[in-house]
Design a protein around this motif. Sequence first.
Motif, PDB file in Angstrom:
ATOM      1  N   VAL A   1      61.463  14.664  86.900  1.00  0.00           N
ATOM      2  CA  VAL A   1      61.830  16.074  86.736  1.00  0.00           C
ATOM      3  C   VAL A   1      61.388  16.550  85.349  1.00  0.00           C
ATOM      4  O   VAL A   1      61.043  15.745  84.475  1.00  0.00           O
ATOM      5  N   ASP A   2      61.419  17.867  85.178  1.00  0.00           N
ATOM      6  CA  ASP A   2      61.077  18.459  83.882  1.00  0.00           C
ATOM      7  C   ASP A   2      62.279  18.299  82.944  1.00  0.00           C
ATOM      8  O   ASP A   2      63.431  18.270  83.379  1.00  0.00           O
ATOM      9  N   PHE A   3      61.986  18.225  81.645  1.00  0.00           N
ATOM     10  CA  PHE A   3      63.081  18.026  80.685  1.00  0.00           C
ATOM     11  C   PHE A   3      62.681  18.580  79.322  1.00  0.00           C
ATOM     12  O   PHE A   3      61.564  18.309  78.854  1.00  0.00           O
ATOM     13  N   ASP A   4      63.569  19.362  78.747  1.00  0.00           N
ATOM     14  CA  ASP A   4      63.363  19.861  77.378  1.00  0.00           C
ATOM     15  C   ASP A   4      62.041  20.614  77.216  1.00  0.00           C
ATOM     16  O   ASP A   4      61.353  20.456  76.198  1.00  0.00           O
TER      17      ASP A   4
ATOM     18  N   LYS B   1      56.967  19.166  81.265  1.00  0.00           N
ATOM     19  CA  LYS B   1      56.859  18.910  82.702  1.00  0.00           C
ATOM     20  C   LYS B   1      56.940  17.402  82.976  1.00  0.00           C
ATOM     21  O   LYS B   1      56.306  16.619  82.267  1.00  0.00           O
TER      22      LYS B   1
ATOM     23  N   SER C   1      62.082  25.753  88.878  1.00  0.00           N
ATOM     24  CA  SER C   1      63.270  25.829  88.011  1.00  0.00           C
ATOM     25  C   SER C   1      64.380  24.893  88.497  1.00  0.00           C
ATOM     26  O   SER C   1      65.344  24.629  87.772  1.00  0.00           O
TER      27      SER C   1
ATOM     28  N   LYS D   1      63.673  21.794  89.295  1.00  0.00           N
ATOM     29  CA  LYS D   1      63.211  20.416  89.051  1.00  0.00           C
ATOM     30  C   LYS D   1      63.775  19.931  87.713  1.00  0.00           C
ATOM     31  O   LYS D   1      63.080  19.894  86.686  1.00  0.00           O
ATOM     32  N   ASN D   2      65.052  19.621  87.713  1.00  0.00           N
ATOM     33  CA  ASN D   2      65.698  19.247  86.448  1.00  0.00           C
ATOM     34  C   ASN D   2      66.848  18.267  86.705  1.00  0.00           C
ATOM     35  O   ASN D   2      67.168  17.957  87.855  1.00  0.00           O
TER      36      ASN D   2
ATOM     37  N   THR E   1      61.695  15.193  92.874  1.00  0.00           N
ATOM     38  CA  THR E   1      63.121  15.152  92.508  1.00  0.00           C
ATOM     39  C   THR E   1      63.869  14.145  93.389  1.00  0.00           C
ATOM     40  O   THR E   1      64.629  13.300  92.885  1.00  0.00           O
TER      41      THR E   1
END
Length: 369
Positions: A148-151, A154, A77, A79-80, A113
């Motif tokens: 990073v993860d987005f929207d 992954k 969580s 990783k954004n 990240t």
Amino acid sequence: MSDLITVNMNKKPIYDICIESDFSGLAAKIKDLGFEGKKFMVITDSNVEPLYAETIKEELKDVCSAFFLYSFPAGESSKNLDTVTKILSEMVANKINRHDLVIALGGGVVGDTAGFCAAIYQRGIAVVQVPTTLLSQVDSSVGGKTGVDFDGYKNMVGAFKMPSLVYINTSTLNSLDSRQYYSGMAEVMKYGLIMDASFYEWILSNMYEIHDKKPEVLADMVKTSCICKQKIVERDPLENGDRALLNFGHTIGHAIEKYKNFELMHGECVALGCVAAAYISWQKGKLSKDEYYEIRDMFVPFNLPISIDDIDPDKVLELTKSDKKAIDKGIKFVLLKRVGKAYIDQNVTDEDMIGGIREIYFSEEDEKE
Ligand code: GLY
């Protein structure tokens, strides 16, 4: 115990992967790279900081002009882009410049990240990867994929950023809990399945030593895995072809990971995805029935799941389509011709996939039978 693998691109050495049993060689390697007297920005997480941050500081404090540490909460969580923003702000506050060094100390989330921050900060500064989990030692720290993860996707935002060095201390594997450790085994077994049948046999015949984390066996296992990854990333650094073979087990694996809201570990989902993909390979006439069952059962001694309850197979299928890889060109599904030989199949249908997902779905009806 000490091993060195050099990763080349266009026949030129780009970076070394050092496999060691402690951190005592890190300072010398960083000096060799020319970073003596620079500022070091170590990025880690809340699990790894209490274990290794102090040791790393002790090892490096005489090599750098200033040592900074930034730690964020452990877990997917984090990783954004919010974490990226916080790290970049910290780098600005610490006056890190283009000639300084980022050190990513931790597992896959930290490596991806921190590597991404290094890729974009002042258009890119050097990063040394110091992976501390099995999964990051055998896979994510090597090959330069960061992001990073987005929207809800992954690894949707990222960059290729080759590290200046990957420094692996295999003794860090002793601090992993059992689930984390075996999660990494899924990626190790993946190499055997997709490209190295003799490694697959080796894993099976060293099962007890792997359980016991016997130091020489761990070092050999990490080394062979890194050599497998090295061979693929040297051939296809930017994933225009063969590198996609590394996604064996990941199409359905990532979908389950998302379906379960990251409650399962990445490697557990990859194991399930590998079983489903091996099943599809059997159904498509590539593997024999015996080969399929042997592959499936091989995950069991490594405490990895081969079936899962509490999923809706249709929803998992839907989620395979929200994988970033499926967005433009459709799914490049990785199947097996045999143990040690994978191939990319672009003709895997929804029916094929749902068959694979149902194979790993252990429903209440199954239990009654
Ligand atoms: N982990 C897959 C890759 O590096 O391509």
